[in-house]
Scaffold this motif. Structure first.
Motif, PDB file in Angstrom:
ATOM      1  N   ILE A 167       1.038  -1.418  -0.083  1.00  0.00           N
ATOM      2  CA  ILE A 167       0.022   0.144   0.141  1.00  0.00           C
ATOM      3  C   ILE A 167       1.046   1.383  -0.120  1.00  0.00           C
ATOM      4  CG2 ILE A 167      -1.796   1.367   1.352  1.00  0.00           C
ATOM      5  CD1 ILE A 167      -2.677  -1.190  -0.085  1.00  0.00           C
ATOM      6  N   ILE A 168       0.666   2.264  -0.875  1.00  0.00           N
ATOM      7  CA  ILE A 168       1.122   3.583  -0.787  1.00  0.00           C
ATOM      8  C   ILE A 168      -0.067   4.381  -0.502  1.00  0.00           C
ATOM      9  CG2 ILE A 168       2.482   5.313  -1.970  1.00  0.00           C
ATOM     10  CD1 ILE A 168       3.425   3.208  -3.804  1.00  0.00           C
ATOM     11  N   LYS A 169      -0.099   4.710   0.579  1.00  0.00           N
ATOM     12  CA  LYS A 169      -1.375   5.492   1.042  1.00  0.00           C
ATOM     13  C   LYS A 169      -1.160   7.187   0.792  1.00  0.00           C
ATOM     14  CE  LYS A 169      -4.411   6.210   4.983  1.00  0.00           C
ATOM     15  NZ  LYS A 169      -4.817   5.777   6.317  1.00  0.00           N
ATOM     16  N   ALA A 170      -1.874   7.489  -0.131  1.00  0.00           N
ATOM     17  CA  ALA A 170      -1.701   8.856  -0.613  1.00  0.00           C
ATOM     18  C   ALA A 170      -2.800   9.317  -1.599  1.00  0.00           C
ATOM     19  CB  ALA A 170      -0.552   9.260  -1.440  1.00  0.00           C
ATOM     20  N   ASP A 171      -3.242  10.554  -1.698  1.00  0.00           N
ATOM     21  CA  ASP A 171      -4.011  11.166  -2.523  1.00  0.00           C
ATOM     22  C   ASP A 171      -3.400  11.426  -3.836  1.00  0.00           C
ATOM     23  OD1 ASP A 171      -6.189  12.638  -4.191  1.00  0.00           O
ATOM     24  OD2 ASP A 171      -6.715  13.759  -2.369  1.00  0.00           O
ATOM     25  N   ILE A 172      -3.713  10.760  -5.135  1.00  0.00           N
ATOM     26  CA  ILE A 172      -3.209  10.945  -6.240  1.00  0.00           C
ATOM     27  C   ILE A 172      -3.366  12.436  -6.782  1.00  0.00           C
ATOM     28  CG2 ILE A 172      -5.274  10.227  -7.511  1.00  0.00           C
ATOM     29  CD1 ILE A 172      -1.458   9.521  -8.599  1.00  0.00           C
ATOM     30  N   ASN A 173      -4.219  13.107  -6.181  1.00  0.00           N
ATOM     31  CA  ASN A 173      -4.323  14.503  -6.642  1.00  0.00           C
ATOM     32  C   ASN A 173      -3.237  15.529  -5.941  1.00  0.00           C
ATOM     33  OD1 ASN A 173      -6.688  14.033  -8.272  1.00  0.00           O
ATOM     34  ND2 ASN A 173      -7.843  13.804  -6.199  1.00  0.00           N
ATOM     35  N   ASP A 174      -2.757  14.917  -4.977  1.00  0.00           N
ATOM     36  CA  ASP A 174      -1.613  15.650  -4.497  1.00  0.00           C
ATOM     37  C   ASP A 174      -0.204  15.278  -4.978  1.00  0.00           C
ATOM     38  OD1 ASP A 174       0.344  16.725  -2.552  1.00  0.00           O
ATOM     39  OD2 ASP A 174      -0.552  16.204  -0.907  1.00  0.00           O
ATOM     40  N   MET A 222      -1.653   1.893 -18.427  1.00  0.00           N
ATOM     41  CA  MET A 222      -2.932   1.646 -18.949  1.00  0.00           C
ATOM     42  C   MET A 222      -4.068   2.462 -18.372  1.00  0.00           C
ATOM     43  SD  MET A 222      -2.537  -2.637 -18.385  1.00  0.00           S
ATOM     44  CE  MET A 222      -3.821  -2.948 -19.326  1.00  0.00           C
ATOM     45  N   PHE A 223      -4.907   2.830 -19.105  1.00  0.00           N
ATOM     46  CA  PHE A 223      -5.963   3.710 -18.745  1.00  0.00           C
ATOM     47  C   PHE A 223      -7.141   2.983 -18.810  1.00  0.00           C
ATOM     48  CE2 PHE A 223      -9.114   7.087 -20.546  1.00  0.00           C
ATOM     49  CZ  PHE A 223      -9.472   7.236 -19.286  1.00  0.00           C
ATOM     50  N   ILE A 224      -8.102   3.239 -17.970  1.00  0.00           N
ATOM     51  CA  ILE A 224      -9.610   2.589 -18.013  1.00  0.00           C
ATOM     52  C   ILE A 224     -10.312   3.525 -18.284  1.00  0.00           C
ATOM     53  CG2 ILE A 224     -11.342   1.418 -16.631  1.00  0.00           C
ATOM     54  CD1 ILE A 224      -7.547   0.877 -15.968  1.00  0.00           C
ATOM     55  N   SER A 225     -10.882   3.360 -19.745  1.00  0.00           N
ATOM     56  CA  SER A 225     -11.767   4.275 -20.270  1.00  0.00           C
ATOM     57  C   SER A 225     -13.475   3.671 -20.072  1.00  0.00           C
ATOM     58  CB  SER A 225     -11.547   4.479 -21.931  1.00  0.00           C
ATOM     59  OG  SER A 225     -12.572   5.377 -22.309  1.00  0.00           O
ATOM     60  N   SER A 226     -14.080   3.753 -21.059  1.00  0.00           N
ATOM     61  CA  SER A 226     -15.494   3.197 -20.834  1.00  0.00           C
ATOM     62  C   SER A 226     -15.984   2.710 -22.483  1.00  0.00           C
ATOM     63  CB  SER A 226     -16.193   4.280 -20.458  1.00  0.00           C
ATOM     64  OG  SER A 226     -17.655   3.884 -20.367  1.00  0.00           O
ATOM     65  N   ALA A 272      -1.429   1.273 -13.954  1.00  0.00           N
ATOM     66  CA  ALA A 272      -2.849   1.397 -14.273  1.00  0.00           C
ATOM     67  C   ALA A 272      -3.944   2.384 -13.604  1.00  0.00           C
ATOM     68  CB  ALA A 272      -3.680   0.055 -14.606  1.00  0.00           C
ATOM     69  N   ASP A 273      -4.239   3.206 -14.267  1.00  0.00           N
ATOM     70  CA  ASP A 273      -5.133   4.357 -13.445  1.00  0.00           C
ATOM     71  C   ASP A 273      -6.549   3.900 -13.421  1.00  0.00           C
ATOM     72  OD1 ASP A 273      -6.532   6.433 -12.283  1.00  0.00           O
ATOM     73  OD2 ASP A 273      -5.169   7.797 -12.935  1.00  0.00           O
ATOM     74  N   PHE A 274      -7.243   3.426 -12.539  1.00  0.00           N
ATOM     75  CA  PHE A 274      -8.686   2.898 -12.523  1.00  0.00           C
ATOM     76  C   PHE A 274      -9.775   4.135 -12.039  1.00  0.00           C
ATOM     77  CE2 PHE A 274      -6.205  -0.791 -12.043  1.00  0.00           C
ATOM     78  CZ  PHE A 274      -6.859  -1.667 -12.944  1.00  0.00           C
ATOM     79  N   ILE A 275      -9.125   5.364 -11.851  1.00  0.00           N
ATOM     80  CA  ILE A 275      -9.718   6.638 -11.288  1.00  0.00           C
ATOM     81  C   ILE A 275      -9.734   7.722 -12.064  1.00  0.00           C
ATOM     82  CG2 ILE A 275     -10.406   5.176  -9.129  1.00  0.00           C
ATOM     83  CD1 ILE A 275      -8.096   7.369  -7.984  1.00  0.00           C
ATOM     84  N   ALA A 276      -9.401   7.770 -13.172  1.00  0.00           N
ATOM     85  CA  ALA A 276      -9.310   9.072 -14.031  1.00  0.00           C
ATOM     86  C   ALA A 276     -10.344   9.019 -14.962  1.00  0.00           C
ATOM     87  CB  ALA A 276      -7.906   8.991 -14.643  1.00  0.00           C
ATOM     88  N   GLU A 336      -3.098  14.112 -17.590  1.00  0.00           N
ATOM     89  CA  GLU A 336      -1.899  15.041 -17.704  1.00  0.00           C
ATOM     90  C   GLU A 336      -1.023  14.639 -16.491  1.00  0.00           C
ATOM     91  OE1 GLU A 336      -3.326  19.038 -18.324  1.00  0.00           O
ATOM     92  OE2 GLU A 336      -4.585  18.408 -20.348  1.00  0.00           O
ATOM     93  N   ARG A 337      -1.944  14.947 -15.200  1.00  0.00           N
ATOM     94  CA  ARG A 337      -0.928  14.476 -13.865  1.00  0.00           C
ATOM     95  C   ARG A 337      -0.344  13.036 -14.122  1.00  0.00           C
ATOM     96  NH1 ARG A 337      -5.291  12.720 -10.353  1.00  0.00           N
ATOM     97  NH2 ARG A 337      -4.866  10.866 -11.596  1.00  0.00           N
ATOM     98  N   ASP A 338      -1.119  12.270 -14.644  1.00  0.00           N
ATOM     99  CA  ASP A 338      -0.183  10.935 -14.674  1.00  0.00           C
ATOM    100  C   ASP A 338       0.790  10.751 -15.743  1.00  0.00           C
ATOM    101  OD1 ASP A 338      -2.356  10.032 -12.944  1.00  0.00           O
ATOM    102  OD2 ASP A 338      -3.337   8.775 -14.392  1.00  0.00           O
ATOM    103  N   TYR A 339       0.818  11.504 -16.512  1.00  0.00           N
ATOM    104  CA  TYR A 339       1.920  11.811 -17.520  1.00  0.00           C
ATOM    105  C   TYR A 339       3.082  12.345 -17.043  1.00  0.00           C
ATOM    106  CZ  TYR A 339       4.621  12.666 -21.554  1.00  0.00           C
ATOM    107  OH  TYR A 339       5.670  13.160 -22.655  1.00  0.00           O
ATOM    108  N   ARG A 340       2.634  13.168 -16.143  1.00  0.00           N
ATOM    109  CA  ARG A 340       4.144  13.879 -15.583  1.00  0.00           C
ATOM    110  C   ARG A 340       4.509  12.882 -14.540  1.00  0.00           C
ATOM    111  NH1 ARG A 340       0.332  18.472 -15.716  1.00  0.00           N
ATOM    112  NH2 ARG A 340      -0.349  18.085 -13.721  1.00  0.00           N
ATOM    113  N   LEU A 341       3.642  12.300 -13.606  1.00  0.00           N
ATOM    114  CA  LEU A 341       4.262  11.327 -12.550  1.00  0.00           C
ATOM    115  C   LEU A 341       4.975  10.174 -13.323  1.00  0.00           C
ATOM    116  CD1 LEU A 341       1.269  11.753 -10.471  1.00  0.00           C
ATOM    117  CD2 LEU A 341       3.720  12.527  -9.721  1.00  0.00           C
TER     118      LEU A 341
END
Length: 338
Positions: free
Chosen positions: A45-52, A94-98, A69-73, A80-85
Protein backbone atom coordinates in the motif's frame (compact mmCIF):
# COMPACT_ATOMS: atom_id res chain seq x y z
CA UNK A 1 6.15 -8.13 -12.73
CA UNK A 2 6.12 -4.94 -10.67
CA UNK A 3 2.75 -3.19 -10.96
CA UNK A 4 1.15 -0.03 -9.59
CA UNK A 5 -2.61 0.48 -9.51
CA UNK A 6 -4.08 3.90 -8.84
CA UNK A 7 -7.20 2.85 -6.97
CA UNK A 8 -7.36 -0.93 -6.93
CA UNK A 9 -10.40 -1.59 -4.71
CA UNK A 10 -13.33 -0.86 -7.04
CA UNK A 11 -15.60 -3.25 -8.91
CA UNK A 12 -13.30 -3.59 -11.91
CA UNK A 13 -9.92 -3.38 -10.21
CA UNK A 14 -10.59 -5.64 -7.20
CA UNK A 15 -10.90 -8.73 -9.39
CA UNK A 16 -7.61 -7.92 -11.10
CA UNK A 17 -5.92 -7.30 -7.76
CA UNK A 18 -6.95 -10.74 -6.46
CA UNK A 19 -5.82 -12.61 -9.56
CA UNK A 20 -2.48 -10.81 -9.78
CA UNK A 21 -1.67 -11.71 -6.18
CA UNK A 22 -2.51 -15.35 -6.92
CA UNK A 23 0.08 -15.16 -9.71
CA UNK A 24 2.74 -13.80 -7.35
CA UNK A 25 2.84 -10.29 -8.81
CA UNK A 26 4.62 -7.52 -6.89
CA UNK A 27 1.57 -5.28 -6.63
CA UNK A 28 1.33 -1.75 -5.23
CA UNK A 29 -1.92 0.13 -4.71
CA UNK A 30 -1.85 3.91 -4.48
CA UNK A 31 -5.02 5.15 -2.81
CA UNK A 32 -6.38 6.98 0.22
CA UNK A 33 -6.92 3.76 2.15
CA UNK A 34 -10.67 4.04 2.64
CA UNK A 35 -11.40 0.49 1.43
CA UNK A 36 -8.10 -1.29 1.99
CA UNK A 37 -9.46 -3.37 4.89
CA UNK A 38 -10.99 -5.76 2.35
CA UNK A 39 -7.77 -6.35 0.43
CA UNK A 40 -6.14 -9.79 0.38
CA UNK A 41 -2.75 -10.29 1.96
CA UNK A 42 0.31 -9.46 -0.11
CA UNK A 43 -0.64 -6.04 -1.42
CA UNK A 44 1.84 -3.19 -0.96
CA UNK A 45 0.00 0.00 0.00
CA UNK A 46 1.14 3.50 -0.91
CA UNK A 47 -1.30 5.61 1.08
CA UNK A 48 -1.73 8.94 -0.65
CA UNK A 49 -4.17 11.08 -2.60
CA UNK A 50 -3.18 10.89 -6.27
CA UNK A 51 -4.38 14.49 -6.63
CA UNK A 52 -1.56 15.60 -4.34
CA UNK A 53 0.92 15.39 -7.17
CA UNK A 54 3.99 16.72 -5.36
CA UNK A 55 3.54 14.29 -2.47
CA UNK A 56 3.02 11.33 -4.79
CA UNK A 57 6.06 12.32 -6.88
CA UNK A 58 8.22 12.15 -3.76
CA UNK A 59 6.80 8.77 -2.73
CA UNK A 60 7.45 7.11 -6.10
CA UNK A 61 10.70 8.97 -6.90
CA UNK A 62 12.96 5.91 -6.36
CA UNK A 63 10.53 3.48 -7.99
CA UNK A 64 9.98 2.14 -11.50
CA UNK A 65 7.20 -0.16 -12.69
CA UNK A 66 6.50 -2.62 -15.46
CA UNK A 67 2.86 -1.51 -15.52
CA UNK A 68 0.95 1.45 -14.09
CA UNK A 69 -2.86 1.43 -14.35
CA UNK A 70 -5.18 4.28 -13.42
CA UNK A 71 -8.69 3.10 -12.55
CA UNK A 72 -9.99 6.43 -11.24
CA UNK A 73 -9.13 8.97 -13.94
CA UNK A 74 -12.18 10.60 -15.52
CA UNK A 75 -10.93 13.90 -16.97
CA UNK A 76 -7.98 14.88 -19.20
CA UNK A 77 -6.34 16.93 -16.43
CA UNK A 78 -5.96 13.73 -14.41
CA UNK A 79 -4.21 12.04 -17.33
CA UNK A 80 -1.95 15.05 -17.73
CA UNK A 81 -0.97 14.58 -14.09
CA UNK A 82 -0.36 10.87 -14.65
CA UNK A 83 1.85 11.64 -17.64
CA UNK A 84 3.98 13.98 -15.56
CA UNK A 85 4.25 11.43 -12.74
CA UNK A 86 4.94 8.29 -14.74
CA UNK A 87 6.71 9.18 -17.99
CA UNK A 88 10.00 7.34 -17.89
CA UNK A 89 8.85 5.31 -14.87
CA UNK A 90 6.78 2.58 -16.50
CA UNK A 91 7.00 0.28 -19.51
CA UNK A 92 3.23 0.41 -19.92
CA UNK A 93 0.54 2.84 -18.75
CA UNK A 94 -3.02 1.48 -18.82
CA UNK A 95 -6.04 3.77 -18.77
CA UNK A 96 -9.51 2.47 -17.98
CA UNK A 97 -11.85 4.26 -20.35
CA UNK A 98 -15.45 3.18 -21.06
CA UNK A 99 -17.39 1.38 -23.78
CA UNK A 100 -20.00 4.13 -23.36
CA UNK A 101 -17.57 6.29 -25.34
CA UNK A 102 -18.56 4.44 -28.51
CA UNK A 103 -20.90 6.10 -31.00
CA UNK A 104 -24.35 6.74 -29.51
CA UNK A 105 -26.71 5.97 -31.12
CA UNK A 106 -24.82 3.26 -32.98
CA UNK A 107 -24.85 2.99 -36.75
CA UNK A 108 -24.17 -0.74 -36.29
CA UNK A 109 -25.06 -2.55 -33.05
CA UNK A 110 -21.92 -4.71 -33.42
CA UNK A 111 -19.13 -2.84 -31.69
CA UNK A 112 -15.47 -3.17 -32.61
CA UNK A 113 -12.57 -0.99 -31.53
CA UNK A 114 -12.99 0.75 -34.88
CA UNK A 115 -16.47 1.98 -33.97
CA UNK A 116 -16.35 5.81 -33.78
CA UNK A 117 -16.23 7.50 -30.40
CA UNK A 118 -19.11 9.92 -29.88
CA UNK A 119 -21.69 10.33 -27.11
CA UNK A 120 -23.76 13.54 -27.11
CA UNK A 121 -25.89 12.27 -24.21
CA UNK A 122 -23.31 11.75 -21.46
CA UNK A 123 -20.59 14.10 -20.24
CA UNK A 124 -18.88 11.19 -18.48
CA UNK A 125 -18.34 9.49 -21.85
CA UNK A 126 -17.19 12.66 -23.56
CA UNK A 127 -14.61 13.16 -20.82
CA UNK A 128 -13.36 9.61 -21.32
CA UNK A 129 -13.03 10.31 -25.06
CA UNK A 130 -11.02 13.44 -24.29
CA UNK A 131 -8.78 11.38 -21.99
CA UNK A 132 -8.18 8.88 -24.78
CA UNK A 133 -7.37 11.68 -27.22
CA UNK A 134 -4.76 13.05 -24.81
CA UNK A 135 -3.08 9.67 -24.35
CA UNK A 136 -3.03 8.95 -28.08
CA UNK A 137 -1.33 12.31 -28.60
CA UNK A 138 1.33 11.49 -25.99
CA UNK A 139 1.93 8.11 -27.58
CA UNK A 140 2.25 9.53 -31.10
CA UNK A 141 4.37 12.53 -30.22
CA UNK A 142 6.43 11.27 -27.27
CA UNK A 143 6.25 7.48 -27.37
CA UNK A 144 4.40 7.25 -24.06
CA UNK A 145 3.67 3.48 -23.80
CA UNK A 146 -0.07 3.60 -23.19
CA UNK A 147 -2.85 1.04 -23.56
CA UNK A 148 -6.51 2.06 -23.45
CA UNK A 149 -8.98 -0.45 -22.02
CA UNK A 150 -12.74 -0.02 -22.46
CA UNK A 151 -14.97 -1.95 -20.03
CA UNK A 152 -18.69 -2.15 -20.52
CA UNK A 153 -21.12 -3.11 -17.71
CA UNK A 154 -18.86 -4.96 -15.26
CA UNK A 155 -20.16 -6.32 -11.95
CA UNK A 156 -19.01 -8.27 -8.91
CA UNK A 157 -20.57 -9.89 -5.86
CA UNK A 158 -21.27 -6.58 -4.10
CA UNK A 159 -23.92 -5.12 -6.41
CA UNK A 160 -26.67 -6.60 -8.60
CA UNK A 161 -26.25 -5.32 -12.19
CA UNK A 162 -29.35 -3.35 -13.22
CA UNK A 163 -30.61 -0.75 -15.64
CA UNK A 164 -32.73 1.51 -13.41
CA UNK A 165 -31.78 2.06 -9.78
CA UNK A 166 -31.21 4.89 -7.31
CA UNK A 167 -28.07 6.57 -6.07
CA UNK A 168 -27.66 4.11 -3.18
CA UNK A 169 -27.26 1.05 -5.36
CA UNK A 170 -29.28 -1.93 -6.51
CA UNK A 171 -30.66 -3.46 -3.32
CA UNK A 172 -33.91 -1.46 -3.33
CA UNK A 173 -34.85 -2.98 -6.69
CA UNK A 174 -34.23 -6.48 -5.33
CA UNK A 175 -36.31 -5.58 -2.30
CA UNK A 176 -39.20 -4.45 -4.52
CA UNK A 177 -39.00 -7.72 -6.43
CA UNK A 178 -39.07 -9.70 -3.17
CA UNK A 179 -42.08 -7.73 -1.95
CA UNK A 180 -43.99 -8.24 -5.20
CA UNK A 181 -43.94 -4.54 -6.07
CA UNK A 182 -43.84 -3.35 -9.65
CA UNK A 183 -40.30 -2.95 -10.97
CA UNK A 184 -39.36 -0.49 -13.70
CA UNK A 185 -37.58 -1.78 -16.81
CA UNK A 186 -36.51 0.88 -19.29
CA UNK A 187 -37.93 0.74 -22.81
CA UNK A 188 -39.73 -2.45 -23.74
CA UNK A 189 -36.95 -4.57 -22.26
CA UNK A 190 -36.01 -6.20 -25.55
CA UNK A 191 -32.79 -4.30 -26.31
CA UNK A 192 -29.61 -6.36 -26.07
CA UNK A 193 -27.04 -5.79 -23.34
CA UNK A 194 -23.73 -7.28 -22.25
CA UNK A 195 -22.66 -7.78 -18.64
CA UNK A 196 -19.22 -9.01 -17.65
CA UNK A 197 -18.18 -10.44 -14.29
CA UNK A 198 -15.07 -8.79 -12.90
CA UNK A 199 -13.34 -12.19 -12.71
CA UNK A 200 -13.63 -12.48 -16.49
CA UNK A 201 -12.64 -8.88 -17.07
CA UNK A 202 -9.54 -9.48 -14.96
CA UNK A 203 -8.41 -12.34 -17.21
CA UNK A 204 -8.47 -10.09 -20.26
CA UNK A 205 -6.84 -7.17 -18.47
CA UNK A 206 -3.99 -9.26 -17.04
CA UNK A 207 -3.39 -10.69 -20.51
CA UNK A 208 -2.83 -7.15 -21.79
CA UNK A 209 -0.38 -6.28 -19.00
CA UNK A 210 3.20 -6.44 -20.17
CA UNK A 211 1.95 -7.33 -23.65
CA UNK A 212 4.11 -5.52 -26.24
CA UNK A 213 1.36 -5.87 -28.84
CA UNK A 214 -1.04 -3.86 -26.66
CA UNK A 215 1.13 -0.73 -26.58
CA UNK A 216 -0.56 2.11 -28.43
CA UNK A 217 -3.78 0.12 -28.74
CA UNK A 218 -7.37 0.49 -27.55
CA UNK A 219 -9.14 -2.71 -26.51
CA UNK A 220 -12.53 -3.46 -25.00
CA UNK A 221 -12.99 -6.37 -22.61
CA UNK A 222 -16.47 -7.89 -22.34
CA UNK A 223 -18.31 -11.16 -22.27
CA UNK A 224 -19.54 -12.60 -25.57
CA UNK A 225 -22.97 -13.23 -24.03
CA UNK A 226 -25.83 -10.94 -25.07
CA UNK A 227 -29.13 -10.84 -23.16
CA UNK A 228 -32.20 -8.62 -23.12
CA UNK A 229 -33.13 -6.47 -20.14
CA UNK A 230 -36.26 -8.57 -19.71
CA UNK A 231 -34.06 -11.64 -19.37
CA UNK A 232 -31.81 -9.87 -16.86
CA UNK A 233 -34.69 -8.96 -14.56
CA UNK A 234 -36.26 -12.40 -14.94
CA UNK A 235 -32.95 -13.95 -13.86
CA UNK A 236 -32.89 -11.76 -10.75
CA UNK A 237 -36.47 -12.63 -9.82
CA UNK A 238 -35.82 -16.33 -10.44
CA UNK A 239 -32.81 -16.33 -8.14
CA UNK A 240 -34.87 -14.52 -5.48
CA UNK A 241 -37.55 -17.20 -5.91
CA UNK A 242 -40.44 -14.87 -6.74
CA UNK A 243 -42.45 -13.79 -9.78
CA UNK A 244 -41.37 -10.61 -11.54
CA UNK A 245 -43.90 -7.79 -11.73
CA UNK A 246 -42.40 -5.66 -14.50
CA UNK A 247 -43.53 -2.26 -15.73
CA UNK A 248 -41.94 -0.96 -18.94
CA UNK A 249 -41.26 2.77 -19.10
CA UNK A 250 -39.63 4.70 -21.94
CA UNK A 251 -36.07 5.80 -21.27
CA UNK A 252 -36.94 9.34 -22.40
CA UNK A 253 -39.70 9.53 -19.77
CA UNK A 254 -37.40 8.23 -17.03
CA UNK A 255 -34.71 10.74 -17.98
CA UNK A 256 -37.24 13.60 -17.97
CA UNK A 257 -38.76 12.89 -14.56
CA UNK A 258 -35.75 11.90 -12.45
CA UNK A 259 -32.87 13.72 -10.79
CA UNK A 260 -30.68 10.68 -11.51
CA UNK A 261 -28.52 10.95 -14.63
CA UNK A 262 -30.75 8.71 -16.73
CA UNK A 263 -30.09 10.86 -19.78
CA UNK A 264 -26.47 9.74 -19.63
CA UNK A 265 -26.88 6.32 -18.05
CA UNK A 266 -29.84 5.25 -20.18
CA UNK A 267 -30.08 7.36 -23.35
CA UNK A 268 -26.29 7.51 -23.56
CA UNK A 269 -25.70 3.89 -22.63
CA UNK A 270 -28.09 1.18 -21.41
CA UNK A 271 -31.07 2.01 -23.63
CA UNK A 272 -29.06 1.07 -26.71
CA UNK A 273 -28.57 -2.48 -27.98
CA UNK A 274 -24.90 -3.41 -27.93
CA UNK A 275 -23.07 -6.54 -29.02
CA UNK A 276 -19.29 -6.52 -28.66
CA UNK A 277 -16.86 -8.10 -31.07
CA UNK A 278 -13.94 -9.27 -28.91
CA UNK A 279 -11.80 -10.47 -31.83
CA UNK A 280 -9.06 -7.93 -31.13
CA UNK A 281 -8.79 -8.91 -27.47
CA UNK A 282 -8.62 -12.58 -28.42
CA UNK A 283 -5.81 -11.89 -30.89
CA UNK A 284 -3.85 -10.10 -28.18
CA UNK A 285 -4.80 -12.55 -25.42
CA UNK A 286 -5.50 -15.89 -27.16
CA UNK A 287 -6.42 -17.63 -23.89
CA UNK A 288 -9.16 -15.13 -23.03
CA UNK A 289 -12.69 -16.46 -22.62
CA UNK A 290 -15.43 -15.13 -20.36
CA UNK A 291 -16.67 -18.19 -18.48
CA UNK A 292 -19.19 -16.69 -16.01
CA UNK A 293 -22.64 -16.98 -17.57
CA UNK A 294 -24.90 -14.13 -16.46
CA UNK A 295 -27.44 -16.28 -14.62
CA UNK A 296 -24.59 -17.95 -12.72
CA UNK A 297 -22.93 -14.63 -11.87
CA UNK A 298 -26.16 -12.99 -10.71
CA UNK A 299 -26.95 -16.02 -8.54
CA UNK A 300 -23.56 -15.72 -6.84
CA UNK A 301 -24.03 -11.97 -6.38
CA UNK A 302 -27.50 -12.24 -4.83
CA UNK A 303 -26.43 -15.07 -2.53
CA UNK A 304 -23.49 -12.96 -1.37
CA UNK A 305 -25.63 -9.87 -0.74
CA UNK A 306 -28.28 -11.86 1.13
CA UNK A 307 -25.51 -13.23 3.35
CA UNK A 308 -24.00 -9.76 3.92
CA UNK A 309 -26.56 -7.29 5.31
CA UNK A 310 -24.09 -4.41 4.97
CA UNK A 311 -24.80 -4.46 1.22
CA UNK A 312 -28.57 -4.35 1.71
CA UNK A 313 -28.76 -0.56 1.58
CA UNK A 314 -32.32 0.71 1.39
CA UNK A 315 -33.23 3.72 -0.74
CA UNK A 316 -36.63 5.07 0.29
CA UNK A 317 -36.36 8.06 -2.02
CA UNK A 318 -35.92 5.81 -5.04
CA UNK A 319 -38.74 3.57 -3.83
CA UNK A 320 -41.16 6.51 -3.61
CA UNK A 321 -40.06 7.74 -7.05
CA UNK A 322 -40.78 4.32 -8.59
CA UNK A 323 -44.29 4.35 -7.14
CA UNK A 324 -44.89 7.87 -8.50
CA UNK A 325 -43.74 6.93 -12.01
CA UNK A 326 -45.88 3.80 -12.06
CA UNK A 327 -48.90 5.71 -10.72
CA UNK A 328 -48.45 8.39 -13.41
CA UNK A 329 -48.51 5.68 -16.09
CA UNK A 330 -51.65 4.15 -14.58
CA UNK A 331 -53.38 7.53 -14.56
CA UNK A 332 -52.36 8.20 -18.17
CA UNK A 333 -53.67 4.80 -19.23
CA UNK A 334 -57.01 5.39 -17.53
CA UNK A 335 -57.23 8.82 -19.14
CA UNK A 336 -56.65 7.41 -22.61
CA UNK A 337 -58.89 4.38 -22.24
CA UNK A 338 -61.33 6.31 -20.22
Amino acid sequence: MKVLFIGGTGTISSGITEQLLEKGCELYLLNRGTRNDTLPAGVNIIKADINDEDHVAKLIEPMEFDVVADFIAFEPAQLERDYRLFKGKTKQFMFISSASAYQTPLSDYRITEGTPLSNPYWEYSRNKIACEDYLVKQYREHGFPMTIVRPSHTYDERSIPLGVHGSKGSWQVAKRILEGKAVIIHGDGTSLWTMTHNRDFAKGFIGLMGNIHAIGESVHITSDESVTWNQIYEIIADVLGVKLNAVHVSSEFLAACSTEDYRGGLLGDKANSVVFDNSKLKRLVPEFVATTRLDQGIKQTIEYILAHPEYQIEDNEFDIWCDKVIHALDVALMTVTG
